[in-house]
Write an enzyme that holds these catalytic residues in place. Structure first.
Site, PDB file in Angstrom:
ATOM      1  N   VAL A 144      75.108 152.460 151.772  1.00 23.44           N
ATOM      2  CA  VAL A 144      75.886 152.157 152.969  1.00 23.44           C
ATOM      3  C   VAL A 144      77.223 152.896 152.884  1.00 23.44           C
ATOM      4  O   VAL A 144      77.591 153.663 153.762  1.00 23.44           O
ATOM      5  CB  VAL A 144      76.160 150.641 153.111  1.00 23.44           C
ATOM      6  CG1 VAL A 144      76.905 150.355 154.406  1.00 23.44           C
ATOM      7  CG2 VAL A 144      74.876 149.857 153.060  1.00 23.44           C
ATOM      8  N   GLU A 146      80.554 155.117 152.321  1.00 19.13           N
ATOM      9  CA  GLU A 146      80.849 156.548 152.451  1.00 19.13           C
ATOM     10  C   GLU A 146      82.289 156.771 151.997  1.00 19.13           C
ATOM     11  O   GLU A 146      83.074 155.815 151.908  1.00 19.13           O
ATOM     12  CB  GLU A 146      80.680 156.989 153.907  1.00 19.13           C
ATOM     13  CG  GLU A 146      79.252 156.830 154.391  1.00 19.13           C
ATOM     14  CD  GLU A 146      79.059 157.284 155.835  1.00 19.13           C
ATOM     15  OE1 GLU A 146      80.048 157.722 156.470  1.00 19.13           O
ATOM     16  OE2 GLU A 146      77.917 157.200 156.304  1.00 19.13           O
ATOM     17  N   GLY A 150      84.334 152.186 153.353  1.00 21.44           N
ATOM     18  CA  GLY A 150      84.001 151.270 152.258  1.00 21.44           C
ATOM     19  C   GLY A 150      83.955 149.860 152.794  1.00 21.44           C
ATOM     20  O   GLY A 150      82.917 149.381 153.245  1.00 21.44           O
ATOM     21  N   TRP A 177      79.242 156.274 146.029  1.00 19.80           N
ATOM     22  CA  TRP A 177      79.104 155.170 145.057  1.00 19.80           C
ATOM     23  C   TRP A 177      77.739 154.472 145.139  1.00 19.80           C
ATOM     24  O   TRP A 177      77.682 153.238 144.994  1.00 19.80           O
ATOM     25  CB  TRP A 177      80.158 154.096 145.286  1.00 19.80           C
ATOM     26  CG  TRP A 177      81.565 154.529 145.303  1.00 19.80           C
ATOM     27  CD1 TRP A 177      82.266 155.057 144.272  1.00 19.80           C
ATOM     28  CD2 TRP A 177      82.487 154.438 146.401  1.00 19.80           C
ATOM     29  NE1 TRP A 177      83.549 155.302 144.664  1.00 19.80           N
ATOM     30  CE2 TRP A 177      83.717 154.928 145.956  1.00 19.80           C
ATOM     31  CE3 TRP A 177      82.390 153.986 147.713  1.00 19.80           C
ATOM     32  CZ2 TRP A 177      84.849 154.989 146.760  1.00 19.80           C
ATOM     33  CZ3 TRP A 177      83.504 154.045 148.525  1.00 19.80           C
ATOM     34  CH2 TRP A 177      84.711 154.540 148.048  1.00 19.80           C
ATOM     35  N   THR A 179      74.543 152.926 143.919  1.00 20.53           N
ATOM     36  CA  THR A 179      73.844 152.524 142.698  1.00 20.53           C
ATOM     37  C   THR A 179      72.438 153.133 142.755  1.00 20.53           C
ATOM     38  O   THR A 179      71.737 152.974 143.758  1.00 20.53           O
ATOM     39  CB  THR A 179      73.775 150.980 142.623  1.00 20.53           C
ATOM     40  OG1 THR A 179      75.117 150.479 142.591  1.00 20.53           O
ATOM     41  CG2 THR A 179      73.031 150.507 141.384  1.00 20.53           C
ATOM     42  N   ILE A 373      91.794 135.560 123.116  1.00 18.71           N
ATOM     43  CA  ILE A 373      91.399 134.672 122.015  1.00 18.71           C
ATOM     44  C   ILE A 373      90.951 135.484 120.792  1.00 18.71           C
ATOM     45  O   ILE A 373      91.157 135.086 119.650  1.00 18.71           O
ATOM     46  CB  ILE A 373      90.313 133.678 122.504  1.00 18.71           C
ATOM     47  CG1 ILE A 373      90.954 132.681 123.485  1.00 18.71           C
ATOM     48  CG2 ILE A 373      89.653 132.953 121.329  1.00 18.71           C
ATOM     49  CD1 ILE A 373      89.977 131.805 124.237  1.00 18.71           C
ATOM     50  N   GLU A 399      80.128 144.946 146.849  1.00 21.86           N
ATOM     51  CA  GLU A 399      79.487 143.889 147.672  1.00 21.86           C
ATOM     52  C   GLU A 399      80.541 143.107 148.447  1.00 21.86           C
ATOM     53  O   GLU A 399      80.387 141.904 148.667  1.00 21.86           O
ATOM     54  CB  GLU A 399      78.681 142.936 146.778  1.00 21.86           C
ATOM     55  CG  GLU A 399      77.534 143.591 146.064  1.00 21.86           C
ATOM     56  CD  GLU A 399      76.337 143.742 146.967  1.00 21.86           C
ATOM     57  OE1 GLU A 399      76.069 142.843 147.781  1.00 21.86           O
ATOM     58  OE2 GLU A 399      75.685 144.792 146.875  1.00 21.86           O
ATOM     59  N   GLY A 400      81.578 143.802 148.868  1.00 24.23           N
ATOM     60  CA  GLY A 400      82.679 143.157 149.577  1.00 24.23           C
ATOM     61  C   GLY A 400      83.774 142.791 148.593  1.00 24.23           C
ATOM     62  O   GLY A 400      83.548 141.992 147.671  1.00 24.23           O
ATOM     63  N   THR A 401      84.964 143.385 148.751  1.00 27.36           N
ATOM     64  CA  THR A 401      86.071 143.094 147.832  1.00 27.36           C
ATOM     65  C   THR A 401      86.499 141.626 147.987  1.00 27.36           C
ATOM     66  O   THR A 401      86.134 140.959 148.963  1.00 27.36           O
ATOM     67  CB  THR A 401      87.294 143.984 148.164  1.00 27.36           C
ATOM     68  OG1 THR A 401      87.754 143.646 149.471  1.00 27.36           O
ATOM     69  CG2 THR A 401      86.962 145.475 148.102  1.00 27.36           C
TER      70      THR A 401
HETATM   71  C1  FAD Z   1      80.053 150.669 140.541  1.00 28.65           C
HETATM   72  C2  FAD Z   1      79.924 150.650 142.035  1.00 28.65           C
HETATM   73  C3  FAD Z   1      78.669 150.480 142.609  1.00 28.65           C
HETATM   74  C4  FAD Z   1      78.539 150.499 143.997  1.00 28.65           C
HETATM   75  N1  FAD Z   1      77.279 150.411 144.543  1.00 28.65           N
HETATM   76  C5  FAD Z   1      77.137 150.581 145.879  1.00 28.65           C
HETATM   77  C6  FAD Z   1      75.832 150.678 146.455  1.00 28.65           C
HETATM   78  O1  FAD Z   1      74.814 150.586 145.757  1.00 28.65           O
HETATM   79  N2  FAD Z   1      75.744 150.895 147.799  1.00 28.65           N
HETATM   80  C7  FAD Z   1      76.845 150.999 148.581  1.00 28.65           C
HETATM   81  O2  FAD Z   1      76.690 151.183 149.780  1.00 28.65           O
HETATM   82  N3  FAD Z   1      78.096 150.905 148.070  1.00 28.65           N
HETATM   83  C8  FAD Z   1      78.264 150.726 146.745  1.00 28.65           C
HETATM   84  N4  FAD Z   1      79.536 150.669 146.196  1.00 28.65           N
HETATM   85  C9  FAD Z   1      80.714 150.793 147.067  1.00 28.65           C
HETATM   86  C10 FAD Z   1      81.465 149.473 147.226  1.00 28.65           C
HETATM   87  O3  FAD Z   1      80.721 148.574 147.995  1.00 28.65           O
HETATM   88  C11 FAD Z   1      82.847 149.786 147.837  1.00 28.65           C
HETATM   89  O4  FAD Z   1      83.605 150.429 146.825  1.00 28.65           O
HETATM   90  C12 FAD Z   1      83.544 148.540 148.336  1.00 28.65           C
HETATM   91  O5  FAD Z   1      82.913 148.045 149.476  1.00 28.65           O
HETATM   92  C13 FAD Z   1      85.023 148.781 148.679  1.00 28.65           C
HETATM   93  O6  FAD Z   1      85.188 149.900 149.494  1.00 28.65           O
HETATM   94  P1  FAD Z   1      86.279 151.016 149.107  1.00 28.65           P
HETATM   95  O7  FAD Z   1      86.054 151.353 147.681  1.00 28.65           O
HETATM   96  O8  FAD Z   1      86.213 152.113 150.097  1.00 28.65           O
HETATM   97  O9  FAD Z   1      87.662 150.282 149.216  1.00 28.65           O
HETATM   98  P2  FAD Z   1      88.592 150.179 150.527  1.00 28.65           P
HETATM   99  O10 FAD Z   1      87.797 149.658 151.662  1.00 28.65           O
HETATM  100  O11 FAD Z   1      89.315 151.475 150.702  1.00 28.65           O
HETATM  101  O12 FAD Z   1      89.620 149.064 150.073  1.00 28.65           O
HETATM  102  C14 FAD Z   1      90.746 149.342 149.261  1.00 28.65           C
HETATM  103  C15 FAD Z   1      91.566 148.068 149.120  1.00 28.65           C
HETATM  104  O13 FAD Z   1      92.034 147.665 150.439  1.00 28.65           O
HETATM  105  C16 FAD Z   1      91.613 146.335 150.686  1.00 28.65           C
HETATM  106  N5  FAD Z   1      91.309 146.163 152.110  1.00 28.65           N
HETATM  107  C17 FAD Z   1      90.564 146.963 152.919  1.00 28.65           C
HETATM  108  N6  FAD Z   1      90.487 146.466 154.153  1.00 28.65           N
HETATM  109  C18 FAD Z   1      91.196 145.307 154.136  1.00 28.65           C
HETATM  110  C19 FAD Z   1      91.499 144.303 155.114  1.00 28.65           C
HETATM  111  N7  FAD Z   1      91.029 144.366 156.361  1.00 28.65           N
HETATM  112  N8  FAD Z   1      92.257 143.249 154.740  1.00 28.65           N
HETATM  113  C20 FAD Z   1      92.720 143.158 153.473  1.00 28.65           C
HETATM  114  N9  FAD Z   1      92.479 144.055 152.512  1.00 28.65           N
HETATM  115  C21 FAD Z   1      91.723 145.126 152.837  1.00 28.65           C
HETATM  116  C22 FAD Z   1      90.365 146.135 149.828  1.00 28.65           C
HETATM  117  O14 FAD Z   1      90.097 144.781 149.584  1.00 28.65           O
HETATM  118  C23 FAD Z   1      90.749 146.901 148.571  1.00 28.65           C
HETATM  119  O15 FAD Z   1      91.551 146.109 147.758  1.00 28.65           O
HETATM  120  C24 FAD Z   1      79.685 150.640 144.812  1.00 28.65           C
HETATM  121  C25 FAD Z   1      80.952 150.784 144.224  1.00 28.65           C
HETATM  122  C26 FAD Z   1      81.077 150.820 142.857  1.00 28.65           C
HETATM  123  C27 FAD Z   1      82.440 151.057 142.273  1.00 28.65           C
END
Ligand code: FAD
Length: 419
Positions: A144, A146, A150, A177, A179, A373, A399-401
């Site tokens: 999903v 890009e 994110g 990213w 998996t 610890i 899976e959603g921050t």
């Molecule tokens: C090891 C790993 C495995 C992954 N596997 C997959 C996968 O299999 N498939 C897939 O599709 N994706 C995958 N991902 C991607 C992952 O789901 C995204 O990294 C994640 O959703 C966050 O998106 P971003 O990194 O672009 O962060 P951003 O969206 O840029 O966010 C950056 C920061 O801003 C905050 N933020 C953003 N918007 C808001 C808001 N409206 N209000 C408050 N805070 C906000 C976020 O919480 C975060 O702290 C993976 C990532 C990693 C690191």
């Protein structure tokens, strides 16, 4: 002392039988089976695969042999009508090692997408291919995210164009990213069919094994979960048959028409889907947290300073008490949401998101406490706790921050579009 059971005024029935936290024999057996594999096969291999940063195929093969990896195994875990078995298995495997367990369970995510959006024919065709065969196991990938989309998945740029003459879909774009991205047999790609409609103009597509036009980009070098492969995926005029659109063209056309007419979207349905999958992710985080807690408890009993075991100091004992309490608290949220999802309850307060949020944050906190610890030993690679801490951190991001989970919960409880 009163022995009167809870009694419902409205139905006149004794409600006690309706709810039990006692696992049944099947659940206990499966949990023990998964724990045995985690203890004997996964954990001894954990440090090696963390250093190698490669998919642990030999371990996946071992899991296939005993039926722990494969679509029959996954089907068995899903069959539990209480919904708890999936959480139990995930907790045990991730207790063994999160990187290796993610290499195994990463396939469950694209499978959930196929189950969620696909027709029975599509499930029958593609789910077995996600896992491969006993002699030649495979993994699958759900793409999903890009580079510029994110948390905000409505901003996807990957396009899917319909070629009516050939009944083909042509996909172009870049996924980030992912998996198992690029090494998967089956990729499930979410792409936009009509960008103006945001997430309502998107659909999910199967990319069959070996399809030209799908290539792997850079493999991501990570802080934790290093035995799990993560990479960019490029789609360059990637052409797939019409039957690879999950749910079928008729359903997509109807959805697009509704969106263009401005009919209210069924956001409740979309939310329910996420709420159902999030507790499983929470269970993974609990597995890591529990590993760290157990290790720290044993260590604190053994390690002596000032002529006594360090656990005899309240500062250490209370930290362990808090760790145990927080882990149990997170698990109860995970079990509640797992049960709600399986029994079709409405997630009125985003209980699935709650469980993932709590478990992810507990895992980061508990692994950090465990390092404290262990003192200096906690900070070295000679001990597993620093690895568990590195592994735990992803659970507040993917899976959603944590912020997005809070947003979902806040919107659910307030009914407002909190920003
Ligand atoms: C090891 C790993 C495995 C992954 N596997 C997959 C996968 O299999 N498939 C897939 O599709 N994706 C995958 N991902 C991607 C992952 O789901 C995204 O990294 C994640 O959703 C966050 O998106 P971003 O990194 O672009 O962060 P951003 O969206 O840029 O966010 C950056 C920061 O801003 C905050 N933020 C953003 N918007 C808001 C808001 N409206 N209000 C408050 N805070 C906000 C976020 O919480 C975060 O702290 C993976 C990532 C990693 C690191």
């Amino acid at each position: 002392m009163s022995t009167v059971a809870p009694y419902s005024e409205s139905t006149g029935e004794n409600q006690q039988a309706g709810f039990s936290l006692e696992l049944n024999q099947d659940q206990r057996d499966i949990r023990e089976w998964a724990h045995g594999f985690a203890k004997d096969v996964i954990r001894p291999a954990a440090a090696e695969w963390d250093e190698r940063e490669e998919t642990p195929w030999p371990i996946i093969q071992e899991a296939v042999k005993i039926g722990l990896y494969g679509f029959e195994g996954l089907g068995q875990f899903h069959a539990d009508v209480t919904g708890l078995t999936m959480a139990l298995v995930n907790e045990e495997l991730f207790w063994g090692d999160a990187g290796i367990a993610m290499a195994m369970m990463g396939t469950a995510l694209p499978v959930a997408a196929i189950v969620g959006a696909g027709t029975p024919e599509q499930m029958g065709e593609w789910i077995p291919q996600c896992f491969g065969t006993i002699d030649d196991p495979k993994v699958a990938s759900f793409c999903v995210s890009e580079p510029d989309a994110g948390s905000d998945v409505s901003a996807l740029r990957t396009t899917a164009r319909y070629d009516e003459a050939k009944d083909d879909w042509v996909l172009n774009g870049q996924k980030a990213w992912a998996t198992n991205g690029g090494i998967a047999a089956v990729h499930v790609i979410v792409a936009t069919v009509d960008r103006e409609l945001g997430s309502r103009g998107q659909a999910a597509f199967i990319i069959p094994p070996g399809t030209p036009g799908l290539t792997m980009g850079a493999k991501v070098r990570k802080h934790g979960l290093r035995a799990s492969h993560t990479a960019d995926v490029f789609l360059d005029d990637c052409r797939i048959p019409g039957r690879c659109l999950l749910g079928g063209k008729e359903k997509l056309d109807a959805k697009l028409a509704r969106a263009r007419e401005g009919t209210r979207s069924n956001s409740q349905a979309a939310m329910q889907t996420f709420e159902v999958t999030r507790p499983t992710v929470g269970a993974q985080a609990i597995g890591i947290a529990r590993a760290a807690y157990e290790y720290a408890l044993d260590y604190a009993r053994e390690r002596r300073q000032f002529g006594r075991a360090i656990i005899e100091n309240q500062a250490i004992a209370f930290a362990l008490a808090d760790m145990k309490m927080e882990i149990d608290c997170a698990r109860l949220l995970v079990w509640r949401a797992s049960w709600m999802g399986r029994t079709g309850q409405r997630f009125t307060a985003a209980e699935g998101s709650m469980s993932k949020l709590k478990a992810g944050e507990v895992a980061v906190w508990a692994t950090e406490r465990a390092m404290q610890i262990l003192g200096g030993n906690g900070y070295t690679r000679e001990f597993p706790v620093e690895r568990w801490h590195r592994d735990a951190k992803i659970y507040t991001i993917f899976e959603g921050t944590s912020e997005i989970q809070r947003l979902v919960i806040a919107r659910a409880i307030s009914g407002l579009q909190i920003q």
